[in-house]
Each structure stands twice: as structure tokens, then as C-alpha cells.
Write an enzyme that holds these catalytic residues in place. Structure first.
Site, short mmCIF file in Angstrom:
data_model
loop_
_atom_site.label_atom_id
_atom_site.label_comp_id
_atom_site.label_asym_id
_atom_site.label_seq_id
_atom_site.Cartn_x
_atom_site.Cartn_y
_atom_site.Cartn_z
N GLU A 60 82.00 19.17 -13.54
CA GLU A 60 83.25 19.70 -12.95
C GLU A 60 84.08 20.41 -14.01
OE1 GLU A 60 85.78 16.94 -10.83
OE2 GLU A 60 84.03 15.92 -10.00
N HIS A 108 81.25 8.79 -5.06
CA HIS A 108 82.42 9.63 -5.36
C HIS A 108 83.60 9.06 -4.62
CE1 HIS A 108 83.59 13.81 -6.92
NE2 HIS A 108 84.71 13.23 -6.53
N TYR A 135 89.10 19.12 -17.36
CA TYR A 135 90.14 19.94 -16.75
C TYR A 135 91.24 20.31 -17.73
CZ TYR A 135 88.13 18.90 -12.19
OH TYR A 135 87.28 18.81 -11.11
N ARG A 174 76.20 20.62 -6.47
CA ARG A 174 76.49 19.19 -6.62
C ARG A 174 77.36 18.74 -5.45
NH1 ARG A 174 80.94 16.29 -10.05
NH2 ARG A 174 80.30 14.13 -9.73
N GLU A 190 83.56 10.00 -12.32
CA GLU A 190 84.86 9.72 -12.95
C GLU A 190 85.25 8.24 -12.91
OE1 GLU A 190 87.68 12.59 -11.41
OE2 GLU A 190 86.74 14.19 -12.56
N ASN A 242 83.06 16.00 -16.78
CA ASN A 242 84.12 16.69 -16.04
C ASN A 242 85.26 16.95 -17.02
OD1 ASN A 242 82.45 16.10 -13.92
ND2 ASN A 242 83.87 14.76 -12.83
C1 JSK Z 1 89.98 16.38 -9.86
C2 JSK Z 1 93.06 12.90 -13.72
C3 JSK Z 1 86.82 14.78 -8.97
C4 JSK Z 1 87.02 15.62 -7.74
C5 JSK Z 1 88.34 16.36 -7.95
C6 JSK Z 1 94.01 12.96 -11.50
C7 JSK Z 1 92.98 13.30 -12.38
C8 JSK Z 1 91.85 14.09 -11.93
C9 JSK Z 1 91.73 14.80 -10.75
C10 JSK Z 1 94.15 12.19 -14.18
C11 JSK Z 1 95.17 11.87 -13.30
C12 JSK Z 1 95.10 12.24 -11.96
C13 JSK Z 1 97.37 10.99 -12.92
C14 JSK Z 1 98.53 10.34 -13.61
C15 JSK Z 1 99.06 9.40 -15.71
C16 JSK Z 1 98.31 9.17 -16.99
C17 JSK Z 1 88.95 15.59 -9.08
N1 JSK Z 1 87.79 15.25 -9.93
N2 JSK Z 1 90.55 15.43 -10.84
N3 JSK Z 1 89.94 15.10 -11.95
N4 JSK Z 1 90.73 14.30 -12.65
N5 JSK Z 1 97.23 10.14 -17.04
N6 JSK Z 1 96.35 10.14 -18.04
N7 JSK Z 1 95.43 11.04 -18.05
O1 JSK Z 1 89.12 16.30 -6.78
O2 JSK Z 1 87.10 14.75 -6.65
O3 JSK Z 1 96.24 11.15 -13.80
O4 JSK Z 1 98.09 9.59 -14.71
#
Ligand code: JSK
Length: 447
Positions: A353, A121, A296, A77, A166, A294
Site C-alpha cells: 500500500e 483485513h 503513507y 491485491r 497492518e 504499507n
Molecule cells: C489506510 C495510521 C489499510 C487500508 C487503508 C490510520 C492509519 C492508517 C490508515 C495511523 C492512524 C490512523 C490515528 C491516530 C495517533 C497516533 C488504510 N490502510 N491507513 N493506513 N494507516 N498515531 N501514530 N501513528 O484504508 O484499509 O493513527 O493515531
């Protein structure tokens, strides 16, 4: 030891994204994206890192494909950069951009690896941002025209298409929290962007069908699993709101043709609206062929009056942490997949992901990232539990093939199966690469 076998047609793969790995920011007639602008704005990205060079994958197609081939994956991907295809956002298609991705796609296919293409993206052409970007409904049609150019270019070669990656990050993280490009901090703007990108998704799917493009199309929301700290009504409501704003807000419009009522009412009570034009929800809920998921992390949520717009807070727990300080919540993976199927039915799912940030040094040519192996093993076991209980998951892609530009954290957060020395750009497979090769080759897990 017991053996856990996956379905015979299960697809194993890895994932990357254009701005995070390609580099060559000003080559091949590529024009700036909002991430070029954001990364070059002082204070926005850790250490002032940019994607100017990244992993230099633009110049290393053969090297990266060798890594994929030796990893014995079924699918790869990656994302196509809009600023390489239509540099000004609208108008002329850039032949050099098409040629770059055509070479990548042809070589993947020649090596028996199925290309899994993400159209968007996060690298919106800056010229469109100058006209309001995703806040401006006109950007929707620019995205459809860009999608159509790519559909035509690679029809018959690419057979798995993803419109958006996302949408929560594109809208809320980038326009309310402000951590990602363009870095705005206004909830109404974020809700406008969220609606416009969902309409853009639906119109792109509609065009895909009208043009009779071969293959399947879907989209890849990120999901998190949140558990109430207690069964108190306040904690349960806080969890439903926090979780709903992240998961349902981007799943229900596409899969049910409606925004989740609880959240809609909550936003309206707080003075925020969703400007839905006639026909928007029908467009957004164009049937898709698969859902990219995705996943995590997850967390425990409780009521906290005034703490955020949902009167909620995440509480610390006994869950382990990755080197990104994210909770390790493998059971949440099983829970969220089970919830998706229970809520939205048996739509085929690809895990587009899953992975973790773990630092590990290159010592004598080896990178011992056992923590990543343990993370992947636990999550793939949770995935197998979900499949065994009837969740139709068709494939799994590790984020990421290689260490790369992790957005606001630059090159400080390694997610790769392959170590990148960002001074030399030398690629070194980590121990997790060899572990994953064994899994993708045998289609089974020894636990
Ligand atoms: C990784 C999720 C696509 C690919 C990877 C980052 C992420 C995140 C990062 C939530 C987030 C920040 C920050 C603060 C406060 C409230 C990437 N995926 N990736 N996936 N998700 N948060 N609530 N959840 O690099 O490019 O929040 O937010």
C-alpha cells in the site's frame, strides 16, 4: 526529462479490502463482522457511514476487472472476508462465500492479472468478538482453520498470500487509541491482541508449509518514518520509542524472533507485559517469503514529558499535507525501506500500500487529481532510489484502485485512482488512473 526504469520483472498493481469495497453485507450467507457492529454504533464512523453498500463490488466483478485490465496492472491485491467464508468464525465453510471469491480469482487470472490475497483485513466475525475476539488466544486457532479453508479452496490459483494487514492498526489503533473496531482503549489489551495476532500469523504460515500450498506467503505491516527533531538524547529516545512501537514491534518478532528490547523494557517499566507462552516466538518467526510494506507518511518527533506513554510528541514541520492532513514525506519512504533492509536483511519486499487522500470533483466526466499524481511520482521516485541502493522491492500497489470506505472517516477520504459516485456507484477513472496506466505499461517514469 530523464527516464527512470524499473526492473524487468517488477510488478505494478493496486489494492483494496473486502469491507471497504464489497457491500452486500447481508448477502451470500455473510454474517456480521466487528466492523458491521462498529459502523452501526452511533458516533464511531463519520456521518454514520457503513460498509453495507460501499462500492458494491460484490455485484460488480466484471466492471472492476475491466478497470484493472484497462489499467494494465500485473497484480491486484484484495482481501477475503472471513465472515463470508466461515460466517460464525468457526465451523462450517460457506459455499457461497467460496464461490464469490472463486469467480473473482478465476476472472483475474483469465485477464492476466495475478491475485494477491490478504486473509485478514480487519473484518473479524462478530461471533468471535463475542467470545473476546483477538484478546482470546482461542481466536488464533479459529484464524488458522479459516486460513486452511481458504488455502485449500484456492491452492494453485492464488500464489501470493498475505496473512495480516497492518497489525499496528488491528492492535494499537483498535484497542488502545480506539479509533477502529472494536474501539477499546486499554494498552494491555492492545499488547495482548498484538501478540495473539502475531502468533496467529505464524501458525497460519506454519500450516501453509505443512499443507504444501503453492506460492509464497508474507504479511503486511504498516510503517512510518520518524525523524528526531534534534540530536538531543531526549528527542532521539522519544523518536526511537514512538517509531519502535509502530515499526519494530511488528517486524522484529516475525523477522528476528524477538520483541525490541527498548520497547519491552519501556512497557514493563510502565507496568505493561507481553504474555509470551513457550514456543510463541518460534511460531511467530516462521520464515516468510516476502514482506508487504504499507507506507503513507512520516513525522518529526521530540521529547514531551507526559504527553504520551513515550514522553513524545509529533511536531509540525514544513512538510506538505494530504487532504487527510497527513505529512507528505516521500524521502521517509526511501529511509524506511533502507532501514528495513539494513536491519532485517535482504527479504523480498512488495509495497502492498502507498497512496494518498486527495479530494477532486468530477467535472464534465473528468477528475483532475494532479496532487495525487505528484504524490505518487515523488514516492515512486523514492522507491526507485531504494531499489537502486539495493533494497529488494519486487512490486508496488497503489492504495487504492477506487475511492472506498476509509474506516472511521467513512466515504469522506478518497484514496482511489477511480472516482466513485456513492449515490450512483458510477466509476470514473481519474487523471491519476491514466498516469498510472502509462507507468504500469512502460515500467518507467519520466521525470
Ligand atoms: C489506510 C495510521 C489499510 C487500508 C487503508 C490510520 C492509519 C492508517 C490508515 C495511523 C492512524 C490512523 C490515528 C491516530 C495517533 C497516533 C488504510 N490502510 N491507513 N493506513 N494507516 N498515531 N501514530 N501513528 O484504508 O484499509 O493513527 O493515531
Amino acid at each position: 526529462m530523464t527516464t527512470v526504469k524499473f526492473p524487468d520483472d517488477f510488478k505494478w498493481g493496486t489494492a483494496t479490502a473486502a469491507y471497504q469495497i464489497e457491500g452486500a453485507y447481508d448477502e451470500g450467507n455473510r454474517a456480521p463482522s466487528i466492523w458491521d457492529t462498529f459502523a452501526k454504533t452511533p458516533g464511531k464512523v463519520l456521518n454514520g457511514d457503513t460498509g453495507d453498500v460501499a462500492c458494491d463490488s460484490y455485484h460488480r466483478i466484471d466492471e472492476d476487472i475491466r478497470l484493472l485490465k484497462e489499467l494494465n496492472v500485473d497484480v491486484y491485491r484484495f482481501s477475503i472476508a472471513w465472515p463470508r467464508i466461515i460466517p460464525q468464525g468457526r465451523g462450517e465453510v460457506n459455499a457461497e462465500g467460496i464461490a464469490y471469491y472463486e469467480e473473482l480469482i478465476d476472472k483475474l487470472i483469465a485477464n492476466g492479472i495475478e491475485p494477491f490475497v490478504t486473509l485478514y483485513h480487519w473484518d473479524l466475525p462478530q461471533s468471535l468478538q463475542d467470545e473476546g475476539g483477538w484478546e482470546n488466544r482461542a481466536t488464533i486457532d479459529a484464524f488458522v482453520a479459516y486460513s486452511e479453508a481458504v488455502f485449500h479452496a484456492f491452492n494453485g490459483k492464488v500464489k501470493k498470500w498475505i496473512t495480516l494487514n497492518e497489525p499496528w492498526c488491528i492492535s494499537i489503533l483498535s484497542n488502545y487509541i480506539g479509533e477502529h473496531a472494536p474501539g477499546k482503549q486499554d494498552l494491555q489489551t492492545a499488547l495482548d491482541v498484538a501478540h495473539h495476532i502475531l502468533v496467529a500469523h505464524g501458525k497460519s504460515v506454519k500450516r501453509f508449509r505443512e499443507l504444501a500450498i503453492e506460492g509464497e506467503i508474507g504479511y503486511a505491516p504498516n510503517t512510518e518514518w520518524r525523524t528526531p527533531y534534534s540530536t538531543s538524547p531526549e528527542d532521539v529516545l522519544a523518536t526511537q520509542l514512538r517509531s519502535g512501537s509502530f515499526n519494530e514491534w511488528f517486524l522484529s518478532p516475525v523477522l528476528k524472533g524477538e520483541y525490541p528490547e527498548l520497547l519491552m523494557n519501556w512497557y514493563e517499566k510502565k507496568g505493561f507485559t507481553v504474555k509470551i507462552e513457550p514456543g510463541d516466538m518460534d511460531i511467530i518467526s516462521q520464515p516468510i517469503d516476502f514482506l508487504g510494506i504499507n507506507y503513507y507518511t512520516g513525522s518529526f518527533i521530540r521529547h514531551a514529558s507526559g504527553n504520551d506513554i513515550f514522553d513524545s510528541e509529533e511536531i509540525s514541520s514544513s512538510l506538505g499535507k494530504t487532504d487527510f492532513n497527513w505529512n507528505i514525506y516521500a524521502d521517509g519512504f526511501y529511509q524506511v525501506l533502507s532501514w528495513i533492509t539494513a536491519t532485517y536483511g535482504q527479504i523480498p519486499i512488495y509495497i502492498t500500500e502507498n497512496g494518498a487522500c486527495y479530494e477532486a470533483d468530477l467535472v464534465d466526466g473528468k477528475v483532475n487529481d494532479e496532487a495525487r499524481i505528484n504524490f505518487l511520482r515523488d514516492h515512486i521516485m523514492a522507491l526507485h532510489r531504494a531499489i537502486s541502493s539495493g533494497v529488494p522491492v519486487k512490486g508496488y500497489m497503489v492504495w487504492s484502485l477506487m475511492d472506498n470506505f476509509e474506516w472511521a472517516f467513512g466515504y469522506s477520504k478518497p484514496f482511489g485512482l477511480v472516482h466513485i459516485d456513492f449515490n450512483t456507484l458510477e466509476r470514473t477513472p481519474k487523471e491519476s488512473y491514466y498516469w498510472y496506466k502509462q507507468l504500469s505499461s512502460s515500467n518507467q517514469l519520466e521525470v
